[in-house]
Design an enzyme around this catalytic site. Structure first.
Site, PDB file in Angstrom:
ATOM      1  N   GLU A 163       0.801  -1.224   0.000  1.00  0.00           N
ATOM      2  CA  GLU A 163       0.000   0.000   0.000  1.00  0.00           C
ATOM      3  C   GLU A 163       0.839   1.282   0.000  1.00  0.00           C
ATOM      4  O   GLU A 163       0.841   2.030   0.984  1.00  0.00           O
ATOM      5  CB  GLU A 163      -0.964   0.009   1.188  1.00  0.00           C
ATOM      6  CG  GLU A 163      -1.934  -1.154   1.161  1.00  0.00           C
ATOM      7  CD  GLU A 163      -3.051  -1.047   2.201  1.00  0.00           C
ATOM      8  OE1 GLU A 163      -3.047  -0.081   2.974  1.00  0.00           O
ATOM      9  OE2 GLU A 163      -3.924  -1.915   2.202  1.00  0.00           O
ATOM     10  N   GLU A 359      -4.961  -8.867   0.780  1.00  0.00           N
ATOM     11  CA  GLU A 359      -5.563  -8.640   2.103  1.00  0.00           C
ATOM     12  C   GLU A 359      -7.051  -8.473   1.937  1.00  0.00           C
ATOM     13  O   GLU A 359      -7.495  -7.785   1.013  1.00  0.00           O
ATOM     14  CB  GLU A 359      -5.055  -7.343   2.750  1.00  0.00           C
ATOM     15  CG  GLU A 359      -3.670  -7.391   3.278  1.00  0.00           C
ATOM     16  CD  GLU A 359      -3.265  -6.068   3.938  1.00  0.00           C
ATOM     17  OE1 GLU A 359      -4.142  -5.320   4.411  1.00  0.00           O
ATOM     18  OE2 GLU A 359      -2.059  -5.800   3.960  1.00  0.00           O
TER      19      GLU A 359
HETATM   20  C1  BGC Z   1      -2.868  -2.655   5.772  1.00  0.00           C
HETATM   21  C2  BGC Z   1      -2.773  -3.454   7.052  1.00  0.00           C
HETATM   22  C3  BGC Z   1      -3.909  -3.042   7.968  1.00  0.00           C
HETATM   23  C4  BGC Z   1      -5.218  -3.400   7.296  1.00  0.00           C
HETATM   24  C5  BGC Z   1      -6.457  -3.052   8.114  1.00  0.00           C
HETATM   25  C6  BGC Z   1      -4.259  -2.471   5.267  1.00  0.00           C
HETATM   26  O1  BGC Z   1      -4.450  -1.124   4.989  1.00  0.00           O
HETATM   27  O2  BGC Z   1      -1.982  -3.145   4.801  1.00  0.00           O
HETATM   28  O3  BGC Z   1      -1.532  -3.260   7.604  1.00  0.00           O
HETATM   29  O4  BGC Z   1      -3.819  -3.609   9.229  1.00  0.00           O
HETATM   30  O5  BGC Z   1      -5.340  -2.753   6.064  1.00  0.00           O
HETATM   31  O6  BGC Z   1      -6.511  -1.686   8.350  1.00  0.00           O
END
Ligand code: BGC
Length: 454
Positions: A163, A359
């Site tokens: 990100e 993610e």
């Molecule tokens: C990030 C993580 C974060 C997750 C939830 C993403 O923006 O890569 O590090 O914990 O989202 O906020």
């Protein structure tokens, strides 16, 4: 037809969020160690000094992943653990920790997916200007070369930056994340340029130093959009919203996926960015553009939610306001499973690479119930809905490589500290006891069925 047979089911974390051991075995300071010491920056003044102590408990965490059936673990390297000053002499103990982690993963049949940079810049580099320093791409290149030389005999999957939008936007423009700066427009674009060049040089260095064929991708985030209906005009409006800037606001530039991915895949900024920010947008030379647009093997994206749009009277995208009481997670993010169908579809059409969700997940107010279990029924439903939409994308011909849940276990949620729990596994931060949430069992069953249970 559903997910392909070799679909990669896994989960993800990041070094500063899970490792702890912030002051052990020669690790250098990073910008998050320092930012957390600033009053008022983090929920209740918390920090990642101990977190879920994965540095010491990694074997247990890997055993849980294996039992759940996970095929891949995406984690990030703490740059300052490997290079305490960010460059120069490596720290043998830091390399040894990741050797042990990687070896244990491989022993348990789990593929390591390694992110080079998940926001924890060595503080020594910050003091030299951090991402504002034009020398940073070269310094990152050297770090990437070292990582590749040392780990690529065993690691086949790498990501450069997690990100970059947050690293630049929250770290340097709004100041909500480390290093907490609020620079002006011109300096912000210099940060953006340095991150792009670091990415490109990083990809090159990873490849040039690899001991076996490796696959390299990135893990950006962005604003995402989905259509209000299946009417072709609404679909077109959502597609347009995905790849165009709604205004001249720098924040819109930050969160538009094309601002990052067009340079990365096509070697140029989108035309509207040039029109709006031409006066201070970096002018890329031919050579720079070629460095940035190193070919990637797959397209990774972190995704959590999206905005609904429809075609307005003039055909242009129009946001549809969410109704009162719209479903949301504990952190107040909307629940929009549609993004799992539409975003992969739009991104695959434009960038044409095998698609990986790097993610996805949600925070909820979890606790250990009287029966000793963690009943996170909202997360089970969330995963079910989101994964069903994702499978629909596969059935519609999007080449889906896998899904990495955020997160393997509860951890330090940046400015929110420990107040938000995103894990499949509950962590009691007093005792470090891990407890599988109901969603972990649901994920286990989903992996076993390769998504046919959804
Ligand atoms: C990030 C993580 C974060 C997750 C939830 C993403 O923006 O890569 O590090 O914990 O989202 O906020």
């Amino acid at each position: 037809m559903g997910f392909r047979k070799d679909f990669v089911w896994g989960s993800a974390t990041a070094s500063y969020q899970v490792e702890g051991a912030a002051y052990e075995d020669g690790k250098g300071l990073n910008i998050w160690d320092v930012f957390c010491q600033e009053p008022g920056k983090i929920y209740q003044g918390q920090n990642g000094d101990v977190s879920c102590d994965q540095y010491h408990l990694y074997k247990q965490d890997i055993a849980d992943m294996k039992e759940m059936g996970q095929k891949a673990y995406r984690f990030s390297l703490s740059w300052a653990r490997i290079l305490p000053d960010g460059e120069g002499e490596p720290n043998a103990a830091g390399l040894a920790y990741y050797d042990a982690l990687i070896d244990e993963l491989l022993r348990q049949g789990i593929e390591p997916y390694v992110t080079l940079y998940h926001w924890d810049l060595p503080y020594a580099l910050h003091q030299k200007g951090g991402w504002l320093n034009p020398d940073m791409p070269r310094i990152f290149e050297q770090y990437a070369a070292l990582v590749s030389r040392h780990f690529s005999d065993r690691v086949k999957y790498f990501f450069t930056l997690n990100e970059p939008q947050c690293a630049a936007g929250l770290g340097y423009y709004t100041g909500d994340h480390a290093p907490g700066l609020k620079v002006g427009k011109r300096d912000f674009f210099a940060v953006w340029r340095n991150l792009l060049l670091a990415h490109g040089l990083g990809v090159k260095a990873l490849r040039e130093n690899a001991k076996q064929p490796i696959q390299v991708g990135a893990a950006p985030c962005s604003a995402l959009y989905y259509p209000a209906s299946d009417r072709p005009e609404d679909i077109e409006a959502a597609r347009t919203a995905m790849f165009t800037l709604p205004s001249r606001d720098v924040n819109d530039f930050i969160w538009s996926i094309a601002s990052w991915c067009d340079p990365v895949f096509f070697g140029r900024f989108p035309q509207d960015a040039v029109d709006y920010f031409g006066d201070c947008l970096p002018q890329l030379t031919k050579e720079e553009a070629a460095i940035i647009a190193q070919p990637l093997d797959f397209y990774g994206q972190n995704m959590y939610n999206a905005v609904m749009v429809r075609a307005g009277k003039d055909g242009k995208p129009e946001r549809v306001e969410r109704y009162d009481g719209f479903p949301k997670t504990a952190i107040q993010w909307p629940v929009t499973p549609e993004c799992m169908y539409w975003a992969p579809k739009f991104l695959y059409e434009r960038y044409q690479k095998p698609f990986l969700i790097t993610e996805n997940g949600m925070s909820s107010h979890d606790w250990v119930a009287l029966d000793g279990k963690v009943h996170d029924s909202s997360r089970v439903d969330f995963m079910h809905r989101y994964l069903r939409e994702y499978r629909r994308a596969a059935e519609d011909g999007v080449d889906l490589m896998g899904y990495l849940a955020w997160s393997s276990l509860d951890n330090f949620e940046w400015a929110y500290g420990y107040s938000e729990r995103f894990g499949l596994i509950y962590v009691d931060y007093q005792t470090q006891k891990r407890t599988w949430k109901d969603s972990a069992y649901f994920y286990q069953e989903t992996i076993r069925a390769n998504g046919d249970n959804l």
